[in-house]
Design an enzyme around this catalytic site. Structure first.
Site, mmCIF file in Angstrom:
data_model
loop_
_atom_site.group_PDB
_atom_site.id
_atom_site.type_symbol
_atom_site.label_atom_id
_atom_site.label_comp_id
_atom_site.label_asym_id
_atom_site.label_seq_id
_atom_site.Cartn_x
_atom_site.Cartn_y
_atom_site.Cartn_z
ATOM 1 N N LYS A 114 0.866 -1.187 0.000
ATOM 2 C CA LYS A 114 0.000 0.000 0.000
ATOM 3 C C LYS A 114 0.891 1.221 0.000
ATOM 4 C CE LYS A 114 -4.089 1.891 0.238
ATOM 5 N NZ LYS A 114 -3.652 2.714 -0.926
ATOM 6 N N LYS A 137 4.502 2.417 8.580
ATOM 7 C CA LYS A 137 3.289 3.200 8.876
ATOM 8 C C LYS A 137 2.067 2.290 8.994
ATOM 9 C CE LYS A 137 3.118 6.826 6.248
ATOM 10 N NZ LYS A 137 2.840 7.726 5.099
ATOM 11 N N LYS A 161 5.426 1.971 -2.829
ATOM 12 C CA LYS A 161 5.438 3.380 -3.248
ATOM 13 C C LYS A 161 5.941 3.454 -4.672
ATOM 14 C CE LYS A 161 5.012 7.410 -1.022
ATOM 15 N NZ LYS A 161 4.183 7.496 0.150
ATOM 16 N N THR A 168 -5.318 12.834 5.831
ATOM 17 C CA THR A 168 -3.934 12.978 6.309
ATOM 18 C C THR A 168 -3.892 14.107 7.338
ATOM 19 O OG1 THR A 168 -3.179 12.278 4.144
ATOM 20 C CG2 THR A 168 -1.534 13.318 5.571
ATOM 21 N N ASN A 182 -2.535 19.609 -0.223
ATOM 22 C CA ASN A 182 -3.700 18.985 0.418
ATOM 23 C C ASN A 182 -3.526 18.861 1.928
ATOM 24 O OD1 ASN A 182 -6.135 17.442 0.696
ATOM 25 N ND2 ASN A 182 -4.864 15.610 0.750
HETATM 26 N N1 GLU Z 1 0.673 8.855 0.055
HETATM 27 C C1 GLU Z 1 0.102 8.710 1.355
HETATM 28 C C2 GLU Z 1 1.167 8.294 2.339
HETATM 29 O O1 GLU Z 1 2.326 8.499 2.130
HETATM 30 C C3 GLU Z 1 -1.104 7.809 1.341
HETATM 31 C C4 GLU Z 1 -0.839 6.386 1.005
HETATM 32 C C5 GLU Z 1 -2.100 5.544 0.837
HETATM 33 O O2 GLU Z 1 -3.174 6.045 1.115
HETATM 34 O O3 GLU Z 1 -1.944 4.402 0.423
HETATM 35 O O4 GLU Z 1 0.872 7.820 3.407
#
Ligand code: GLU
Length: 430
Positions: free
Chosen positions: A69, A93, A105, A189, A220
């Site tokens: 994810k 995370k 990522k 976030t 955002n």
């Molecule tokens: N890009 C965001 C992060 O770094 C969201 C990642 C997601 O929702 O999968 O946490």
């Protein structure tokens, strides 16, 4: 791999945390090696008919606890090494938030502001055609990140459906509501970070009207947290974007600041073209100066590596909330720590986004959609719970919140590693 590798630097964070947990050594071996990486060239037919190629990467860091994810970013500085570091942070995370995911990522090395909206759509669809076999609802689920947004996620989901010839909304999160997105994802976030501040404020007895905040990055996440904190009465005294920073000792009127950034210029493109500096009559400072302001809370909400060994000694804030991924380097950690500055680490502070992504994925897979209030309550409850876990671990072991958050992640990753079997099991010692 050189010592300058962002991935190697990111792994360094495990060292101090490892001392607090008793987990199989193999967990570290697994975490030091990303599961799979994919690099592709994405062709883009420009509006003038010319063809340009862009390099893109997608990294699966670890899938012990579930499918990969993590976001997809569009930025000229995207590299494979950066994606590996960012994917590692996603693994940690998701473990801190106890989500059933691993880490991934990716991104395209491109300046998205140089593209027309049609070019951006073609590039986003082209990327999905290139990586379609590497992603999927049970394999790897992308989401928005730096300079990508819900419209882009919508195009990507649509393209994925064309490739696999079926509707698969759970392949990507952060989609527009009309395409299976979740209520509450767009400010998730920011809301997660806001819960961390609210919890800390409670503990420290802060009065919002007397608490000053500087925010670096007004996209955002930065806008969202400015709005939420201002609604509670906090004084937002400085904000910045890539063009520079502005400061107002009495505090900004945040709604008009957001309007100035987003409404005054053409919004037909998916990006806001306006800079806060051009739109608001306030004292201008540099992005670097913003980081050194004497404020109670500093919120880096843009990119990695903005607080380093070079400027950590100048940071005056009492608390740093890492709404961006990796804004404080590992060398800067010790300096901030020694100076008594509390850092709420990225793998906790900005985890609200991936948490509501998880809710979106659950809703897509069940076909049962939740109200905004329901999503908000679930997010706040989960954030508050994991925040308390991290605080307790830090207090019990007299370590920073960062070390405690990594220890919590390691504990959960270690349990998964143990469950699939380690050397002891296979040597009959378990
Ligand atoms: N890009 C965001 C992060 O770094 C969201 C990642 C997601 O929702 O999968 O946490």
């Amino acid at each position: 791999m050189t010592d300058h590798s962002a991935f190697v630097a990111a792994l360094r964070r495990l060292d101090a945390a490892a001392k607090l947990v008793d987990i199989p050594e193999e967990t570290y071996v697994r975490l030091r090696h990303p599961k799979a990486v994919l690099t592709v060239s994405v062709p883009l037919r420009r509006d003038d008919g010319s063809l340009e190629m862009f390099t893109a990467h997608r990294v699966h860091h670890n899938d012990l606890r579930g499918p990969g994810k993590g976001g997809l970013r569009y930025h000229p500085d995207v590299t494979l090494d950066e994606c590996k570091a960012l994917a590692f942070w996603m693994t940690c995370k998701c473990a801190v938030m106890d989500l059933p995911y691993g880490g991934a990522k990716g991104g395209i090395a491109v300046d998205p502001k140089s593209l027309s909206q049609l070019e951006l759509e073609r590039l986003s669809r082209g990327l999905i055609r290139r990586i379609a076999e590497f992603i999927g609802p049970q394999l790897d689920i992308p989401a928005p990140d730096v300079y990508t947004n819900e419209r882009i996620m919508g195009w990507m989901m649509d393209e994925y459906a064309h490739v696999v010839r079926r509707h698969e909304p759970a392949v990507i999160t952060g989609k527009p509501l009309g395409l299976g997105g979740s209520q509450g994802r767009s400010d998730a976030t920011a809301r997660g970070g806001y819960v961390c501040i609210a919890k800390l404020a409670e503990e420290r007895g802060w009065k919002p009207a007397e608490t000053t905040v500087a925010i670096q990055g007004f996209g955002n996440a930065g806008q969202g947290i400015a709005r939420l904190l201002a609604e509670d009465g906090y004084r937002i005294v400085a904000v910045s974007d890539s063009s520079g920073a502005i400061v107002s000792r009495d505090g900004f009127d945040v709604p008009s600041l957001i309007r100035a950034k987003n409404d005054t210029r053409k919004l037909e493109a998916v990006y806001c073209q306006g800079s806060v500096c051009d739109q608001v009559d306030a004292e201008r400072i540099s992005n670097g100066e913003l980081l050194e302001l004497d404020v109670d809370i500093l919120i880096p909400a843009a990119l990695e590596d903005v607080i380093t060994a070079d400027n950590a000694a100048e940071v005056q804030a009492r608390v740093v909330l890492e709404l961006a991924n990796g804004p404080v380097t590992s060398d800067a950690d010790d300096i901030l720590d020694q100076r008594g500055i509390t850092v709420i680490p990225d793998i906790l502070a900005n985890a609200g986004g991936v948490t509501v992504s998880y809710y979106e994925w659950v809703q897509n897979r069940s076909g049962d959609y939740w109200s905004a209030e329901d999503v908000r309550q679930r997010l706040e409850k989960r954030m508050a719970y994991q925040f308390d876990q991290v605080m307790r671990l830090a207090a019990d072991n007299q370590v920073s919140l960062r070390v405690a958050a990594y220890a919590l992640a390691l504990q959960r990753l270690g349990e998964a590693a143990e469950a699939v079997g380690t050397r002891d099991l296979f040597n009959g010692k378990d």
